[in-house]
Write a protein that holds these residues in place. Structure first.
Motif, mmCIF file in Angstrom:
data_model
loop_
_atom_site.group_PDB
_atom_site.id
_atom_site.type_symbol
_atom_site.label_atom_id
_atom_site.label_comp_id
_atom_site.label_asym_id
_atom_site.label_seq_id
_atom_site.Cartn_x
_atom_site.Cartn_y
_atom_site.Cartn_z
ATOM 1 N N GLY A 288 3.126 -2.205 2.526
ATOM 2 C CA GLY A 288 3.966 -1.575 3.108
ATOM 3 C C GLY A 288 4.413 0.036 2.887
ATOM 4 N N GLU B 294 0.917 1.390 7.759
ATOM 5 C CA GLU B 294 0.966 -0.140 7.322
ATOM 6 C C GLU B 294 1.492 -1.113 8.139
ATOM 7 O OE1 GLU B 294 0.673 -0.786 3.532
ATOM 8 O OE2 GLU B 294 -0.762 0.601 4.251
ATOM 9 N N ALA B 295 2.541 -0.756 8.989
ATOM 10 C CA ALA B 295 3.041 -1.780 9.758
ATOM 11 C C ALA B 295 1.951 -2.031 11.087
ATOM 12 C CB ALA B 295 4.132 -1.310 10.807
ATOM 13 N N LEU C 167 -0.622 -4.478 9.147
ATOM 14 C CA LEU C 167 0.148 -5.822 8.892
ATOM 15 C C LEU C 167 -0.055 -6.553 10.190
ATOM 16 C CD1 LEU C 167 1.663 -7.995 7.541
ATOM 17 C CD2 LEU C 167 3.843 -6.829 8.501
ATOM 18 N N LEU D 158 4.589 -8.517 0.723
ATOM 19 C CA LEU D 158 4.589 -7.084 0.657
ATOM 20 C C LEU D 158 5.018 -6.630 -0.547
ATOM 21 C CD1 LEU D 158 7.133 -6.864 3.959
ATOM 22 C CD2 LEU D 158 4.342 -6.542 3.832
ATOM 23 N N PRO E 242 11.120 -5.115 4.072
ATOM 24 C CA PRO E 242 11.196 -4.968 5.349
ATOM 25 C C PRO E 242 12.654 -4.824 5.995
ATOM 26 C CG PRO E 242 10.716 -7.168 4.715
ATOM 27 C CD PRO E 242 10.710 -6.510 3.563
ATOM 28 N N LEU F 250 8.247 -2.736 9.376
ATOM 29 C CA LEU F 250 7.466 -3.865 8.661
ATOM 30 C C LEU F 250 8.248 -5.304 9.297
ATOM 31 C CD1 LEU F 250 7.245 -3.002 5.057
ATOM 32 C CD2 LEU F 250 5.502 -2.918 6.516
ATOM 33 N N THR G 110 7.312 -5.742 13.081
ATOM 34 C CA THR G 110 5.856 -6.451 13.118
ATOM 35 C C THR G 110 6.220 -7.890 13.148
ATOM 36 O OG1 THR G 110 4.891 -4.359 12.588
ATOM 37 C CG2 THR G 110 3.616 -6.534 12.323
ATOM 38 N N HIS H 79 8.772 -9.844 -1.312
ATOM 39 C CA HIS H 79 8.649 -8.308 -1.503
ATOM 40 C C HIS H 79 9.129 -8.256 -2.838
ATOM 41 C CE1 HIS H 79 12.693 -6.629 -1.004
ATOM 42 N NE2 HIS H 79 12.705 -7.554 -0.195
#
Length: 240
Positions: free
Chosen positions: A115, A143-144, A147, A163, A167, A188, A191, A202
């Motif tokens: 992330g 990064e998104a 993912l 992560l 998010p 994030l 997605t 996370h």
């Protein structure tokens, strides 16, 4: 989460920050987790400064863990510019280190990316202005997208997203408002909500909150070891 047939017990913790001086050992904790859970998930910042010597110490402690270990890296793991060596050491120790990939443990898919920053909701940083700002937003978008690409590969009915950065803003509540944009990104969550995800874990926000949900209703857990959890332990215990 309610118990169900074939349920997987997941112990999740983040922000171990293993230091090269070896002052903190996680052997006892990893042994305890091995008795309580079916898999250990580590949500980034495995090392304190991203030094190979720190990774070696963690690898040694992980010998006490008898269940599969799934992890992503965090920002601290990049600090010394030795991320490839740190990753090699951890993978050689048996860690399933995810960086835009997924792995399966007993019928549950684990999808992992680090992330990145960017902010949340209407306050999310846009790609406008100086090249440095555009580069930051491009990294967040990348990064998104990584993912999303990983999620499209998952072949299990149950999936957990791992992560380092948050998010959603709900699980960083308690941190200073001024640093919210540096703790994660709504990209994030956008997605995640396009896929059937059972839970998200996370770390990164040491003074955040334990639990929240994406706009689409997916449970999100801040599992940084500093966060108070229902287990009363440094790790969360989730049933997937």
């Amino acid at each position: 989460m309610a118990e169900e047939a074939g349920a997987l017990k997941v112990a999740a913790i983040g922000d171990l920050h293993v230091k090269a001086d070896g002052t903190t050992s996680y052997k006892a904790l990893f042994g305890e987790i091995s008795r309580a859970a079916d898999v250990l998930v580590i949500a980034g910042d495995l090392t304190d400064l991203g030094k190979p010597a720190e990774a070696e110490l963690l690898a040694e402690d992980l010998r006490a863990c008898t269940v599969p270990v799934v992890a992503v890296l965090g920002n601290h793991d990049y600090e010394c510019g030795a991320v490839e060596e740190v990753s090699r050491i951890l993978r050689q120790a048996g860690v399933r280190l995810l960086d835009g990939q997924w792995t399966e443990v007993d019928g549950v898919g684990f999808v992992g990316v680090k992330g990145f920053v960017g902010g949340f909701g209407r306050a999310m940083l846009g790609s406008f202005g100086e090249p440095a700002i555009k580069a930051m937003v491009a990294e967040s978008v990348s990064e998104a997208m990584r993912l999303e690409n990983a999620m499209r590969q998952v072949r299990t009915e149950r999936a957990v997203v791992v992560l380092h950065y948050a998010p959603i803003a709900e699980t960083i509540a308690g941190e200073p408002l001024e640093i919210f944009p540096f703790l994660g990104s709504s990209r994030l969550a956008e997605t995640i909500d396009r896929f059937p995800v059972r839970a998200v874990v996370h770390g990164h926000a040491h003074r955040g909150a334990y639990e929240g949900r994406t706009p689409g209703g997916v449970p999100v857990y801040n599992v940084a070891q500093h966060i108070e959890k229902p287990t009363g332990c440094p790790y969360a215990l989730l049933t997937i």
